[in-house]
Design a protein around this motif. Structure first.
Motif, mmCIF file in Angstrom:
data_model
loop_
_atom_site.group_PDB
_atom_site.id
_atom_site.type_symbol
_atom_site.label_atom_id
_atom_site.label_comp_id
_atom_site.label_asym_id
_atom_site.label_seq_id
_atom_site.Cartn_x
_atom_site.Cartn_y
_atom_site.Cartn_z
ATOM 1 N N GLY A 111 11.672 4.414 13.806
ATOM 2 C CA GLY A 111 11.351 3.846 12.239
ATOM 3 C C GLY A 111 10.092 3.006 12.447
ATOM 4 O O GLY A 111 9.653 2.745 13.587
ATOM 5 N N PRO A 112 9.505 2.865 11.529
ATOM 6 C CA PRO A 112 8.226 1.883 11.446
ATOM 7 C C PRO A 112 8.270 0.770 12.001
ATOM 8 O O PRO A 112 7.467 -0.086 12.391
ATOM 9 C CB PRO A 112 7.591 1.905 10.037
ATOM 10 N N VAL A 113 9.433 -0.231 11.827
ATOM 11 C CA VAL A 113 9.811 -1.423 12.240
ATOM 12 C C VAL A 113 9.530 -1.665 13.734
ATOM 13 O O VAL A 113 9.325 -2.561 14.304
ATOM 14 C CB VAL A 113 11.201 -1.840 11.982
ATOM 15 N N GLY A 165 0.883 -1.194 0.077
ATOM 16 C CA GLY A 165 0.205 0.034 -0.027
ATOM 17 C C GLY A 165 0.775 1.360 0.023
ATOM 18 O O GLY A 165 0.318 2.436 0.013
ATOM 19 N N ARG A 166 2.083 1.128 0.146
ATOM 20 C CA ARG A 166 2.887 2.344 0.042
ATOM 21 C C ARG A 166 4.287 2.321 -0.542
ATOM 22 O O ARG A 166 5.043 1.134 -0.156
ATOM 23 C CB ARG A 166 2.882 3.099 1.320
ATOM 24 N N ALA A 167 4.913 3.301 -0.869
ATOM 25 C CA ALA A 167 6.154 3.194 -1.463
ATOM 26 C C ALA A 167 7.118 3.928 -0.488
ATOM 27 O O ALA A 167 6.689 4.947 0.155
ATOM 28 C CB ALA A 167 6.492 3.833 -2.750
ATOM 29 N N LEU A 213 13.047 -22.349 11.264
ATOM 30 C CA LEU A 213 12.495 -21.071 11.943
ATOM 31 C C LEU A 213 13.695 -20.654 12.789
ATOM 32 O O LEU A 213 13.915 -21.426 13.809
ATOM 33 C CB LEU A 213 11.236 -21.443 12.687
ATOM 34 N N ALA A 214 13.698 -19.304 12.901
ATOM 35 C CA ALA A 214 14.310 -18.687 14.091
ATOM 36 C C ALA A 214 14.137 -17.207 14.041
ATOM 37 O O ALA A 214 13.450 -16.634 13.358
ATOM 38 C CB ALA A 214 16.060 -18.844 13.602
ATOM 39 N N GLY A 215 14.750 -16.650 15.089
ATOM 40 C CA GLY A 215 14.608 -14.975 15.364
ATOM 41 C C GLY A 215 13.975 -14.846 16.580
ATOM 42 O O GLY A 215 14.040 -13.707 17.061
ATOM 43 N N ALA A 225 8.127 -9.394 16.159
ATOM 44 C CA ALA A 225 7.969 -10.137 14.645
ATOM 45 C C ALA A 225 9.477 -10.547 14.231
ATOM 46 O O ALA A 225 10.025 -10.389 13.192
ATOM 47 C CB ALA A 225 7.482 -9.098 13.513
ATOM 48 N N GLY A 226 10.387 -11.115 15.388
ATOM 49 C CA GLY A 226 11.758 -11.681 14.915
ATOM 50 C C GLY A 226 12.585 -10.458 14.869
ATOM 51 O O GLY A 226 13.856 -10.778 14.371
ATOM 52 N N HIS A 227 12.256 -9.226 14.767
ATOM 53 C CA HIS A 227 12.967 -7.947 14.808
ATOM 54 C C HIS A 227 13.502 -7.566 16.226
ATOM 55 O O HIS A 227 12.582 -7.449 17.104
ATOM 56 C CB HIS A 227 12.289 -6.776 14.260
HETATM 57 N N1 COA Z 1 10.849 -0.636 5.079
HETATM 58 C C1 COA Z 1 10.211 0.100 5.414
HETATM 59 N N2 COA Z 1 9.196 -0.104 6.361
HETATM 60 C C2 COA Z 1 8.992 -1.574 6.540
HETATM 61 C C3 COA Z 1 9.959 -2.480 6.389
HETATM 62 C C4 COA Z 1 10.906 -1.990 5.335
HETATM 63 N N3 COA Z 1 11.920 -2.806 4.769
HETATM 64 N N4 COA Z 1 9.517 -3.610 6.779
HETATM 65 C C5 COA Z 1 8.483 -3.420 7.436
HETATM 66 N N5 COA Z 1 8.165 -2.013 7.424
HETATM 67 C C6 COA Z 1 7.007 -1.361 8.179
HETATM 68 C C7 COA Z 1 5.879 -2.181 7.784
HETATM 69 O O1 COA Z 1 5.206 -1.338 6.513
HETATM 70 C C8 COA Z 1 4.924 -1.679 8.777
HETATM 71 O O2 COA Z 1 4.472 -0.271 8.760
HETATM 72 P P1 COA Z 1 3.090 0.178 9.004
HETATM 73 O O3 COA Z 1 3.325 0.488 10.611
HETATM 74 O O4 COA Z 1 3.013 1.659 8.336
HETATM 75 O O5 COA Z 1 1.910 -0.774 8.545
HETATM 76 C C9 COA Z 1 5.789 -1.774 10.137
HETATM 77 O O6 COA Z 1 7.304 -1.600 9.658
HETATM 78 C C10 COA Z 1 5.767 -2.906 10.879
HETATM 79 O O7 COA Z 1 6.119 -3.892 10.116
HETATM 80 P P2 COA Z 1 6.218 -5.595 10.228
HETATM 81 O O8 COA Z 1 6.683 -5.730 11.543
HETATM 82 O O9 COA Z 1 6.465 -6.349 9.140
HETATM 83 O O10 COA Z 1 4.157 -5.832 10.508
HETATM 84 P P3 COA Z 1 3.202 -5.636 9.473
HETATM 85 O O11 COA Z 1 2.239 -5.625 10.179
HETATM 86 O O12 COA Z 1 3.661 -4.839 8.344
HETATM 87 O O13 COA Z 1 3.330 -7.255 8.802
HETATM 88 C C11 COA Z 1 3.978 -9.804 9.028
HETATM 89 C C12 COA Z 1 3.122 -8.516 9.751
HETATM 90 C C13 COA Z 1 3.633 -10.610 9.864
HETATM 91 C C14 COA Z 1 3.643 -9.931 7.781
HETATM 92 C C15 COA Z 1 5.595 -9.235 9.116
HETATM 93 O O14 COA Z 1 5.885 -8.957 10.291
HETATM 94 C C16 COA Z 1 6.264 -10.330 8.689
HETATM 95 O O15 COA Z 1 6.600 -10.820 7.564
HETATM 96 N N6 COA Z 1 7.100 -10.946 9.520
HETATM 97 C C17 COA Z 1 8.133 -11.892 9.176
HETATM 98 C C18 COA Z 1 9.242 -11.861 10.114
HETATM 99 C C19 COA Z 1 10.407 -11.767 9.612
HETATM 100 O O16 COA Z 1 10.739 -11.907 8.448
HETATM 101 N N7 COA Z 1 11.475 -11.373 10.272
HETATM 102 C C20 COA Z 1 12.983 -11.416 10.037
HETATM 103 C C21 COA Z 1 13.853 -11.991 10.768
HETATM 104 S S1 COA Z 1 13.986 -13.646 10.613
#
Ligand code: COA
Ligand code: AMP
Length: 658
Positions: A579-581, A176-178, A374-376, A513-515
């Motif tokens: 950041g959004p993360v 939904g966004r760039a 799976l990990a993180g 979310a593994g972060h």
């Molecule tokens: N660049 C910019 N923004 C980012 C980003 C990136 N690379 N990655 C995530 N974000 C943003 C998202 O757009 C979201 O923004 P929002 O608040 O505007 O919606 C915010 O950061 C949180 O992101 P996320 O934690 O990914 O939550 P989500 O609700 O968008 O998605 C999942 C939920 C479960 C789909 C997602 O967390 C996911 O794919 N998790 C897998 C975990 C993973 O791969 N971890 C890596 C470690 S192994």
């Protein structure tokens, strides 16, 4: 730990601990060295060692040229699949080598030499892999910054690593966004101290912004494509085994992220070994780590390990759900005949939430998949069972950290497929000797009792060389708590058979979310708000993301701000600064924070109340009635959150006013 009789695995693990020199020297034979190491391990003191002293090699050569020379140039090295744009690109080893050598030449033409730092701020596009390998080729040290961090976090990393060049793109794509990167880079440059002289920009059609828009007197903004086209390919530079390959920043207990430094030799040996022995991957197999190059999983298992092993790696731009649906992962597995998938439990929970009966799975042929790693973060047994039953292939929970760079505990499928036990990351990987220690550093005698998980020194190859710019911080953060050990910061226990269970962190690090995030750094941001007197940020349980950050704040005397407004401003402040993360959305405003009589915030009690766990009122509490206010606020929050739509995603709760 217990010495469980685990057959072949047990023999391999024992040999790695009793004869590390032979064990790792044998593993090193699989790589091509320009100068072979004189030994596997040189240990100068308990806390000071080098893997493969005297050895010289180039990591990019071992990941690319070696396979081309061996006749596998036509094999696919990298597949780029963007669920966001529909783009699919395959690069053979020969093609990837060509692009890496040219971009390495472009970096060199822009003054980057051996030992210089390059910050890579790129989304999940092939150029991220190319840029990392190009740095490795010329001995430059890359530091990749995840795209979900704000300009401020980028600036902190620029100031610490002092890069001369930043490699970036016009932006990344989120559902939904760039996400436009160039304004963020510009802001970060303005906030930082000025080591950067060049920014190389990869244009993406779908995202506005290019180097030409950012002409600047002090920094050259250049177009990636022009620079790559005009560059002469660069040959690989021979690096000492212990020369740094990269710096990757991770959250510590303070707001200052730690720059984890990885070496060239130990890293290449350990990762190549792990592909065969942990993941059971051979040259030509397709391996997919659905992570991001900004995290350690991406560094190790999207970029370096699959290529060092001569496998095919996938760089996937998309999410597990919503891009377009919960079948996204199964589609990729079918399309590319993926043998092993590695992702975070959150991704599996997200799919389960949307498609609990795995209806999407039935649309695809996923028979190529032999295991899911799976990990993180913690893999809850429910999610384990759901995936294990649904996928009909082993689901392996394995445990590791940015610091170690590869698994500490796993089910080593390439050696011996051990029985899996839900809730356990299985057994220590060869090279890692683990003890459970009490707070005084004594081994916990009782099997099953939790303690600090510590790894005996020396750490195996591939683990951190240190912390960038601070040898002292490496010692104080990891080596001084328990002499002779590396303190992992995780707690847990072994069972009778030597299976390890990771139960949680012993510090302020949380996992969303593994972060990995530091609650300390989130607190620093909340206190920037002029109305905030005190705050505490905790990791509370979240059904999807494992944990989420929840903030508890009190107002300064006389502050009159509306509580909803304050909550929104705090959420925005974290998004702007971290950041959004951080995915920070929960704010609870209290009259007072629960504290001990000596002024310590009762974080554990707050967390227990929020998570709905049983708790006892600490005898040292300053005023027990504060807990009643908290409970009231948390209950109101639960009602409010369930009533609120996902429109604002902000939950604000207010304790009763007195
Ligand atoms: N660049 C910019 N923004 C980012 C980003 C990136 N690379 N990655 C995530 N974000 C943003 C998202 O757009 C979201 O923004 P929002 O608040 O505007 O919606 C915010 O950061 C949180 O992101 P996320 O934690 O990914 O939550 P989500 O609700 O968008 O998605 C999942 C939920 C479960 C789909 C997602 O967390 C996911 O794919 N998790 C897998 C975990 C993973 O791969 N971890 C890596 C470690 S192994
Ligand atoms: P990171 O450095 O971001 O990879 O985060 C590392 C931390 O994530 C570890 O110290 C653990 O707290 C947690 N972690 C990683 N893998 C697992 C796992 N398999 N089980 C439980 N926790 C994990």
């Amino acid at each position: 730990m217990t010495d469980a009789p685990l057959g072949t695995y047990a023999d391999t693990w024992r040999r790695s601990i009793d004869s590390p020199e032979d064990f790792w020297m044998e593993a090193a034979q699989g790589l091509e060295w320009t100068t072979p190491p004189r030994a596997a391990l040189e240990q100068r003191s308990e806390t000071d060692w080098t893997w493969f002293p005297g050895g010289r090699l180039n990591t990019s050569y071992n990941a690319l040229d070696r396979h081309v020379i061996a006749g596998r140039g036509a094999q696919t090295a990298l597949i780029y699949d963007s669920a966001m744009t529909g783009t699919r690109i395959s690069l053979t080893y020969l093609e990837l080598l060509g692009r890496v050598a040219k971009f390495a030449g472009a970096l060199r033409a822009n003054g980057v030499g051996t030992g210089d730092r390059v910050i890579i701020y790129l989304p999940m596009i092939p150029e991220a892999v190319i840029a990392m390998l190009a740095c490795a080729r010329i001995g430059a040290i890359h530091s990749v910054v995840f795209g979900g961090f704000a300009a401020n976090e980028l600036a902190v990393r620029i100031d610490d690593a002092r890069p001369s060049v930043i490699v970036t793109a016009s932006g990344g794509l989120e559902p939904g966004r760039a996400v436009e990167y160039l304004p963020l880079v510009q802001k970060a440059l303005a906030l930082s101290a000025g080591s950067v002289h060049t920014v190389l920009v990869r244009n993406r059609e779908s995202i506005p912004g290019s180097a030409a828009d950012y002409a600047d007197e002090s920094v050259s903004w250049l177009d990636w494509a022009d620079e790559e086209d005009n560059a002469a390919p660069a040959d690989p530079v021979s690096m000492a085994s212990e020369d740094p390959l990269y710096i990757l920043y991770t959250s510590g207990t303070t707001g200052n992220p730690k720059g984890i430094v990885r070496d060239n030799g130990g890293h290449a040996v350990a990762l190549a070994w792990s592909m065969r022995n942990i993941y059971n991957i051979s040259p030509g197999d397709v391996y997919w780590a659905a992570s991001d190059v900004g995290w350690v999983v991406g560094h190790s298992y999207i970029v370096y390990a699959p290529l060092l092993a001569g496998a095919t790696s996938i760089i996937y731009e998309g999410k597990p759900i919503g891009t377009p649906d919960a079948g996204a992962f199964w589609r990729v597995i079918e399309d590319y005949k993926v043998k092993v998938l590695f992702t975070a439990p959150t991704a599996v929970r997200a799919i389960r939430r949307v498609d609990p009966d795995l209806a999407e799975l039935a649309r695809y042929d996923v028979t190529s998949l032999t295991s899911l790693f799976l990990a993180g973060e913690r893999l809850d047994p429910e999610t384990f069972h759901w995936a294990n039953d649904g996928l009909h292939c082993p689901v392996v929970d394995h445990w590791w950290q940015t610091e170690t760079g590869w698994a500490i505990c796993a089910n080593p499928l390439g050696i011996e497929a051990l029985e899996t036990r839900p809730g356990s990351a299985t057994v220590p990987v060869p090279g890692y000797e683990i003890d459970i220690l009490d707070s005084k550093g004594h081994k916990v005698k009782r099997v099953g009792k939790d303690g600090n998980i510590a790894i005996r020194l020396p750490l195996p190859p591939g683990t951190l060389l240190g912390i960038w710019g601070s040898a002292e911080r490496f010692q104080s953060a990891y080596l001084s708590a328990f002499p002779g050990y590396y303190a992992t910061g995780d707690s847990g226990h072994f069972d009778d058979d030597g299976y390890l269970y990771i139960m949680g962190r012993t510090d302020d690090v949380i996992n969303v979310a593994g972060h990995r995030l530091s609650t300390g750094s989130l607190e620093e941001v909340l206190t920037l708000h002029p109305a905030v007197a005190e705050c505490a940020v905790l990791g509370v349980r979240d059904a999807l993301k494992g944990q989420r950050a929840a903030g508890f704040v009190t107002l300064k005397a006389g502050a009159t701000i509306n509580h909803d407004t304050l909550a929104r401003e705090l959420v925005a402040l974290v998004r702007e600064n971290v950041g959004p993360v951080a995915a920070f959305r929960d704010v609870t405003i209290l009259d007072r924070l629960p504290k001990t009589r000596s002024g310590k915030i009762l974080r554990k009690t707050i967390r227990q109340i929020v998570d709905g766990e049983p708790y006892t009122v600490p005898p040292t509490i300053e005023d027990p009635t504060v807990l009643d206010d908290l409970i009231h606020a948390v209950t109101a929050s639960a009602h409010k959150a369930s009533a609120e739509t996902a429109r604002t995603k902000t939950a604000v709760t207010t304790a009763p006013q007195h």
